[in-house]
Design an enzyme around this catalytic site. Structure first.
Site, PDB file in Angstrom:
ATOM      1  N   ARG A 168      34.905  22.258  88.657  1.00 51.99           N
ATOM      2  CA  ARG A 168      33.411  22.366  88.636  1.00 51.99           C
ATOM      3  C   ARG A 168      33.369  21.958  86.856  1.00 51.99           C
ATOM      4  O   ARG A 168      32.419  22.347  86.259  1.00 51.99           O
ATOM      5  CB  ARG A 168      32.706  23.582  88.741  1.00 51.99           C
ATOM      6  N   SER A 241      25.111  26.929  94.978  1.00 52.64           N
ATOM      7  CA  SER A 241      25.968  28.031  94.578  1.00 52.64           C
ATOM      8  C   SER A 241      25.529  28.114  92.838  1.00 52.64           C
ATOM      9  O   SER A 241      25.625  27.168  92.152  1.00 52.64           O
ATOM     10  CB  SER A 241      27.492  27.601  94.581  1.00 52.64           C
ATOM     11  N   GLU A 337      27.405  28.501  87.320  1.00 56.85           N
ATOM     12  CA  GLU A 337      27.433  26.994  87.462  1.00 56.85           C
ATOM     13  C   GLU A 337      26.102  26.020  87.271  1.00 56.85           C
ATOM     14  O   GLU A 337      26.136  25.029  86.719  1.00 56.85           O
ATOM     15  CB  GLU A 337      27.968  26.777  89.156  1.00 56.85           C
TER      16      GLU A 337
END
Length: 341
Positions: A168, A241, A337
């Site tokens: 990520r 998410s 995130e």
């Protein structure tokens, strides 16, 4: 290219939380890049640095944005010459919707991205974030990324290696890329004879049992799994998410597993272990928790949702409460995130 004043950006993000940008413009063509460059230069000394907004699927506005917001609407997908091993190669503009690209390529007989179906966001965001799901990361299929420097007007093409993709993460999140705009991404997809289904992720193999293992079948199975546990951003505001799965030292993970044998974990190289953030959140009792109209989704604790009328501050407060609770209970710190503005 016209700058609009005091424009609502609530409909431009998947959280659907009301906020206004003091200045907003929309990029529709690469021919407009020089004008965008001038607009960014004019913002020097502004209260907040200019913001590039793609599909708005990874952004949380906690209030009005006193600065310039540039909405990326660059579109277009073009097939390129095959690679040396017969790989399919496609150049996709950064404003294309990633879900549309995955579906289009998979159903037209070009396998390789099927595990990434239904991830909200743009092609450019997929590269910046190195999105991933069900055992596949975007970096595994990216050949190169084209960028435009909004400070000096230069262009460059970065190889996959130069993008420095990590979990990520990528070079596009680093300080040296602060003025870069991703304009296009070239994907390299395996030739049909070289394609192998990625089905090792929990639940996916079971969903495919007894079915033909072609790319379309994998895509439809992933789609069904995601729809069963994740809210549709069109009806329930969310950014997918909200937290990254934390990566911790192997010794720390062993100690946690002794206390919590059902902890979902994935061994990594370098004596590291990745933990399932959703498991941690649920085990700490936050599933269904809320602050105002912001809540933890009851079918997947990794997702924070806007139940209707939530403010960005509500979501931010809920995030902070979860981070503090997880650290207190497990000694593990979760990292959002989502970009919180």
């Amino acid at each position: 290219m016209q700058i609009e004043k005091n424009v609502s950006v609530g409909s431009l993000t998947t959280f659907h939380i009301e906020a206004k940008a003091s200045r907003l413009l929309t990029l529709k063509s690469e021919n407009e890049l020089p004008a965008l460059c001038e607009a960014f230069r004019a913002e020097k000394g502004a209260a907040r640095r200019p913001l590039i907004l793609g599909a708005g699927s990874n952004v949380l506005f906690t209030g009005d944005y006193d600065g310039l917001v540039a909405v990326n609407r660059l579109t277009g997908v073009r097939e390129l010459e095959p690679g040396p091993e017969g790989e399919y190669r496609f150049r996709a503009a950064s404003g294309e919707t990633m879900d549309h690209l995955v579906r289009m390529l998979t159903l037209s007989g070009h396998p390789g991205l099927e595990n990434l179906i239904l991830i909200p966001g743009s092609v450019g965001g997929a590269a910046v974030q190195n999105i991933g799901a069900y055992g596949l990361e975007a970096a595994e299929r990216i050949e190169s990324v084209e960028v435009f420097d909004l400070e000096d007007g230069s262009r460059r093409v970065l190889s996959c290696e130069e993008c420095d993709f990590r979990y990520r993460d990528s070079v596009f999140k680093r300080p040296q890329a602060a003025s870069w705009l991703v304009t296009a991404v070239t994907f390299s997809l395996p030739a049909p004879r070289a394609w192998r289904p990625v089905t090792g992720y929990k639940g996916l193999a079971a969903a495919l049992e007894g079915k033909p293992l072609d790319a379309a079948a994998v895509m439809h199975a992933v789609e069904a799994l995601r729809r069963a546990k994740l809210p549709d951003p069109e009806t329930v505001g969310n950014a997918g998410s909200f937290f990254k799965n934390p990566v911790i030292p192997e010794l720390q993970a062993r100690a946690l597993l002794e206390s919590y044998p059902s902890l979902v974990s994935y061994p990594l190289g370098g004596r590291r272990t990745k933990l399932a953030a959703g498991w941690l959140i649920e085990a700490a009792g936050f599933k269904g928790a809320s602050v105002g109209a912001a809540a933890v989704w009851d079918r997947q604790a990794l997702v924070l949702v806007n139940r209707g009328g939530a403010t960005g501050r509500d979501v931010e407060a809920l995030c902070g409460r979860i981070v503090e609770g997880i650290e207190r209970k497990f000694g593990v710190r979760l990292t959002p995130e989502v970009v919180i503005l």
